[in-house]
Design an enzyme around this catalytic site. Structure first.
Site, PDB file in Angstrom:
ATOM      1  N   SER A   1       0.828  -1.211   0.000  1.00  0.00           N
ATOM      2  CA  SER A   1       0.000   0.000   0.000  1.00  0.00           C
ATOM      3  C   SER A   1       0.861   1.259   0.000  1.00  0.00           C
ATOM      4  O   SER A   1       0.348   2.356  -0.116  1.00  0.00           O
ATOM      5  CB  SER A   1      -0.929  -0.006   1.205  1.00  0.00           C
ATOM      6  OG  SER A   1      -0.186  -0.128   2.379  1.00  0.00           O
TER       7      SER A   1
ATOM      8  N   HIS B   1      -2.787  -2.510  -6.031  1.00  0.00           N
ATOM      9  CA  HIS B   1      -3.180  -2.096  -4.691  1.00  0.00           C
ATOM     10  C   HIS B   1      -4.688  -2.220  -4.548  1.00  0.00           C
ATOM     11  O   HIS B   1      -5.442  -1.387  -5.056  1.00  0.00           O
ATOM     12  CB  HIS B   1      -2.724  -0.657  -4.417  1.00  0.00           C
ATOM     13  CG  HIS B   1      -3.059  -0.190  -3.038  1.00  0.00           C
ATOM     14  ND1 HIS B   1      -3.459   1.087  -2.760  1.00  0.00           N
ATOM     15  CD2 HIS B   1      -3.095  -0.859  -1.855  1.00  0.00           C
ATOM     16  CE1 HIS B   1      -3.711   1.206  -1.453  1.00  0.00           C
ATOM     17  NE2 HIS B   1      -3.486   0.027  -0.884  1.00  0.00           N
TER      18      HIS B   1
ATOM     19  N   GLU C   1      -5.822   0.276  -7.510  1.00  0.00           N
ATOM     20  CA  GLU C   1      -4.778   1.175  -8.021  1.00  0.00           C
ATOM     21  C   GLU C   1      -3.736   0.310  -8.719  1.00  0.00           C
ATOM     22  O   GLU C   1      -3.167  -0.596  -8.100  1.00  0.00           O
ATOM     23  CB  GLU C   1      -4.136   1.963  -6.873  1.00  0.00           C
ATOM     24  CG  GLU C   1      -5.007   3.088  -6.348  1.00  0.00           C
ATOM     25  CD  GLU C   1      -4.363   3.849  -5.184  1.00  0.00           C
ATOM     26  OE1 GLU C   1      -3.616   3.226  -4.414  1.00  0.00           O
ATOM     27  OE2 GLU C   1      -4.614   5.055  -5.047  1.00  0.00           O
TER      28      GLU C   1
ATOM     29  N   ASN D   1      -3.980   6.926  -0.641  1.00  0.00           N
ATOM     30  CA  ASN D   1      -3.401   7.006   0.709  1.00  0.00           C
ATOM     31  C   ASN D   1      -2.462   8.200   0.860  1.00  0.00           C
ATOM     32  O   ASN D   1      -2.342   8.770   1.943  1.00  0.00           O
ATOM     33  CB  ASN D   1      -2.672   5.708   1.050  1.00  0.00           C
ATOM     34  CG  ASN D   1      -3.667   4.610   1.408  1.00  0.00           C
ATOM     35  OD1 ASN D   1      -4.853   4.882   1.624  1.00  0.00           O
ATOM     36  ND2 ASN D   1      -3.198   3.371   1.429  1.00  0.00           N
TER      37      ASN D   1
END
Ligand code: T1G
Length: 694
Positions: free
Chosen positions: A408, A429, A441, A479
């Site tokens: 991540s 991801h 992702e 993120n």
């Protein structure tokens, strides 16, 4: 009509049957060509003495997915869809429609205006306009209420839910279920009409049973719903006119439809619809993908089990790999549980579930992955652990295998460098729970080749994921932006707002949950670990809030420990944790802060301005291809309010100049955190918008 004029619609006379054939790929959207063609075809066939019954059917994957969404926001060219629908209903000769694939929105409205409806088994019917911020604008609310009971009609119109052909027959939405190809069913329908075996009726002449209590209950339900959207409310209002003569009711419905067409909700929801599809346009999309029929998933934790489930549901054969056979078997059992709940939710038949399970194996031996097309590594977030695994995979996996990592935030280039085949390494991801969340992702590292990216895209499409292309940086797109704007919530808490107020303000704005409640749900220890990881590189001038660390030092990680910011007993209500309130007061006192709470409006403004700032940096750096890609990440991975269309779609509503002004105001108190991104400045200077960059 000559076949050369408009291939979108052609006619054919077979004996006494007059066929109107729609052919406007990919989904027979009712753009101008189709609307003109249907009206011309009706007048041609009504003028043909040989024709005694007319049947409309579609070629391709569906009879029609409705109005052409790409025409929205532009002045509709005549004939409008209501005019087409009226031409069908007032045809002298009986008109039937054959429904196959999907009959949605205007596509269903066309069928509702016909005098009989024959649906092929498995066809899906619905009026999803409310999901686009609209309401059925071509008589749908007036005719559906004449064919089915009001409660069912209101439910379908306000939810946008689809029903299958069997259910449609049961509720009176269709008259017959047809067998075979649409054309054959159309010819049979014409014959049945002529022979009197298929009854025809003019929907607009039927009477709708309008029960004011049903209407009131529906209005109340959507008045209370959060976020409060206007489309369902207006849709109920439109349905309330169905007791009036059809033309009068349809006129009132059209007025409400046009009102919604101008609404911000419609813009946001259509943007969200486009975002889900636009992100597929990776630069690498044209490359020939490698095979992705068999996969190995390394790691039987929450993510690995979710990823394996998602792949199985997509028909991919999966080997789940763990460090011991016992752990591997536990992971397999967890996957079986996921499939069982998919069956319970009606997402999977028992038969399909058994087939999927037959293509699942569990192993503790990495060499069992020697022949898989794709590997997805989903082990502990530690670079050393991952590089060791990739070194082994490099020796074990067949040439051409795609090696994916679910990291991540780690640098995918570092992982790729552990192999002799960096061109085959790609970041995949997933978002937890990986078999439910649609966002994926796809992180393209420096050496990842186009065919490997195309393979990731093909796999995402099979799993019905919304794949968004990301460059390599800490946290990729979602993120990374979250890590930035999440700090605003902590600053607001430290400076004087309660965490309940911050959560409530953002929930009233449209988020399903506020940031503190989300932290409790995900586990406060995850953020704690990230902050500890980043501590060595945290800039000295960065304002750091220690409140969450103190909560975690007490072992309070949120729901999983029964307490975090809130208490999680058996009561459904969200009770603030008094011990956390005390920690907040102690930290404020220790930092000499005089608490000053800001308004809900300012909470939202700060939070969104921070989100938009980092999002614009991510676009400027090329980590995300376009603003719409960032919108898709937040719509499909972070519960961003769908009617706002995503953070950068929302940014265009605020305006770049206003956002710059807000940042400059906040920068007076914290110039390190609040900096104007250069892309935002450029847009402000040129009066541009993020939409210009999509
Ligand atoms: N108009 C224009 N293009 C459409 C379209 C539409 N209605 N529906 C799909 N497409 C395009 C889509 O953008 C994509 O294009 C391609 O078709 C394949 O779609 C007056 C006003 C039908 C279930 O809300 O739900 O009628 O990306 O990738 O997964 O009352 O598309 O390939 O260039 O989604 O198999 C109401 C919306 C309109 C249905 C197929 N109708 N569409 O799903 O393929 S409002 C809808 C869908 C209305 C009237 C009102 C799905 C699908 P591209 P796809 P799919």
């Amino acid at each position: 009509m000559s076949h050369s004029e408009t291939q979108a619609v052609r006619t054919e006379v077979v004996g006494k049957a007059g066929l109107i054939i729609l052919n406007n790929p990919p989904v027979n959207a009712l753009g101008l060509k189709l609307r003109e063609g249907i009206v011309d075809a009706l007048s041609e066939l009504n003028g043909d003495a040989n024709v005694e019954a007319i049947v409309i059917y579609g070629e391709g994957k569906a009879i029609s997915a409705g109005a052409d969404i790409t025409e929205f926001g532009k002045t509709p060219k005549l004939p409008t869809l209501p005019e087409v629908v009226n031409a069908i209903e007032t045809s002298e000769k009986p008109v039937a429609t054959v429904l196959h694939g999907v009959a949605l929105g205007g596509g269903l409205e066309v069928c509702l205006a016909s005098h009989a409806r024959v649906a092929l088994k498995g066809t899906l019917l619905g009026l999803p306009e409310v999901t686009l911020g609209l309401l059925p604008g071509a008589g749908g609310t007036q005719r559906l209420t004449r064919l089915v009971d009001l409660e069912t009609a209101i439910d379908l119109i306000t939810s946008g839910r689809k029903v299958d052909a069997a259910k449609a027959l049961e509720i009176g939405l269709v008259d017959q279920i047809g067998q075979g190809a649409p054309r054959d069913v159309a010819l049979k329908a014409a014959n049945d009409i002529i022979e009197g075996d298929l009854k025809t009726r003019v929907t607009g002449e039927l009477t709708a049973e309008i029960d004011v209590d049903v209407l009131a209950a529906a209005q109340e339900k959507y008045d209370r719903k959060r976020p409060k959207l206007i489309a369902p409310i207006k849709a109920v209002e439109a349905a309330s006119h169905a007791a009036k003569p059809i033309q009068e009711g349809a006129k009132l419905e059209r007025e409400l439809f046009l009102e919604l067409m101008e609404s911000p909700d419609r813009q946001g929801l259509i943007h969200a619809f486009s975002a889900e599809r636009a992100t597929r346009q990776f630069p690498e999309a044209g490359a020939q993908p490698r095979a992705c029929d068999t996969a190995g998933v390394i790691g039987g934790g929450t993510m690995g089990v979710g990823i394996a489930t998602a792949m199985l549901l997509a028909g991919i054969t999966v080997t789940i790999l763990e460090t011991s056979t016992e752990r591997a078997d536990n992971a397999k059992a967890a996957i079986e549980k996921n499939l069982a709940s998919a069956v319970k939710r009606g997402k999977l038949s028992e038969k399909a579930r058994d087939e999927r399970l037959a293509s699942l194996s569990a192993s503790a031996d990495l060499t069992d992955l020697s022949d898989v097309d794709v590997v997805v590594e989903a082990v502990f977030e530690d670079l050393a652990v991952k590089t060791e695994i990739f070194q082994k995979l490099d020796k074990i996996c067949k040439p051409g295998a795609v090696l994916g990592t679910n990291t991540s935030y780690l640098d995918v280039n570092d992982i790729a460098a552990a192999t002799s085949r960096p061109e085959s390494v790609v970041g995949l991801h997933f978002f937890s729970p990986a078999h439910i969340m649609r966002l994926l992702e796809v992180v393209v590292a420096d050496k990842t080749t186009d065919d490997v990216v195309a393979t990731a895209l093909a796999m995402a499409a099979r799993m019905k994921k919304v794949a968004v292309r990301s460059g390599v940086c800490d946290g990729f797109i979602g993120n990374r932006i979250l890590a930035h704007y999440r700090k605003v919530a902590d600053y607001l808490l430290l400076d004087g707002n309660s965490f309940e107020q911050v959560d409530k303000a953002l929930e009233d704005f449209g988020f399903a949950m506020g940031p503190f409640a989300v932290g409790d749900l995900a586990g406060l220890d995850i953020g704690w670990a990230t902050r500890k990881r980043k501590a060595p590189t945290r800039p000295a001038e960065e304002r750091y809030v220690t409140i969450a660390d103190h909560i975690c030092e007490n072992g309070w990680f949120g729901r999983k420990t029964g307490r975090g910011y809130y208490l999680y007993g058996d009561s459904k209500s969200r009770e603030p944790n008094p011990d956390v309130v005390e920690i907040v007061e102690q930290v404020r006192a220790s930092e000499g802060i005089e608490p000053r709470a800001v308004s809900d409006e300012e909470i939202v403004s700060r939070y969104m301005t921070a989100m938009i700032s980092e999002a614009s940096r991510v676009v400027e750096e090329g980590i995300a291809l376009r603003p719409i890609d960032v919108d898709a990440v937040f719509l499909f991975g972070y519960g961003f309010p769908r009617h706002l269309g995503g953070p950068l779609n929302y940014a265009d509503r605020v305006g770049a100049a206003q956002l710059v002004a807000q940042i400059e105001t906040y920068a007076k108190e914290d110039p390190h955190y609040w900096q104007v991104p250069s892309l935002l400045q450029k847009l402000a200077d040129s009066n541009g918008s993020f939409a210009d960059l999509n």
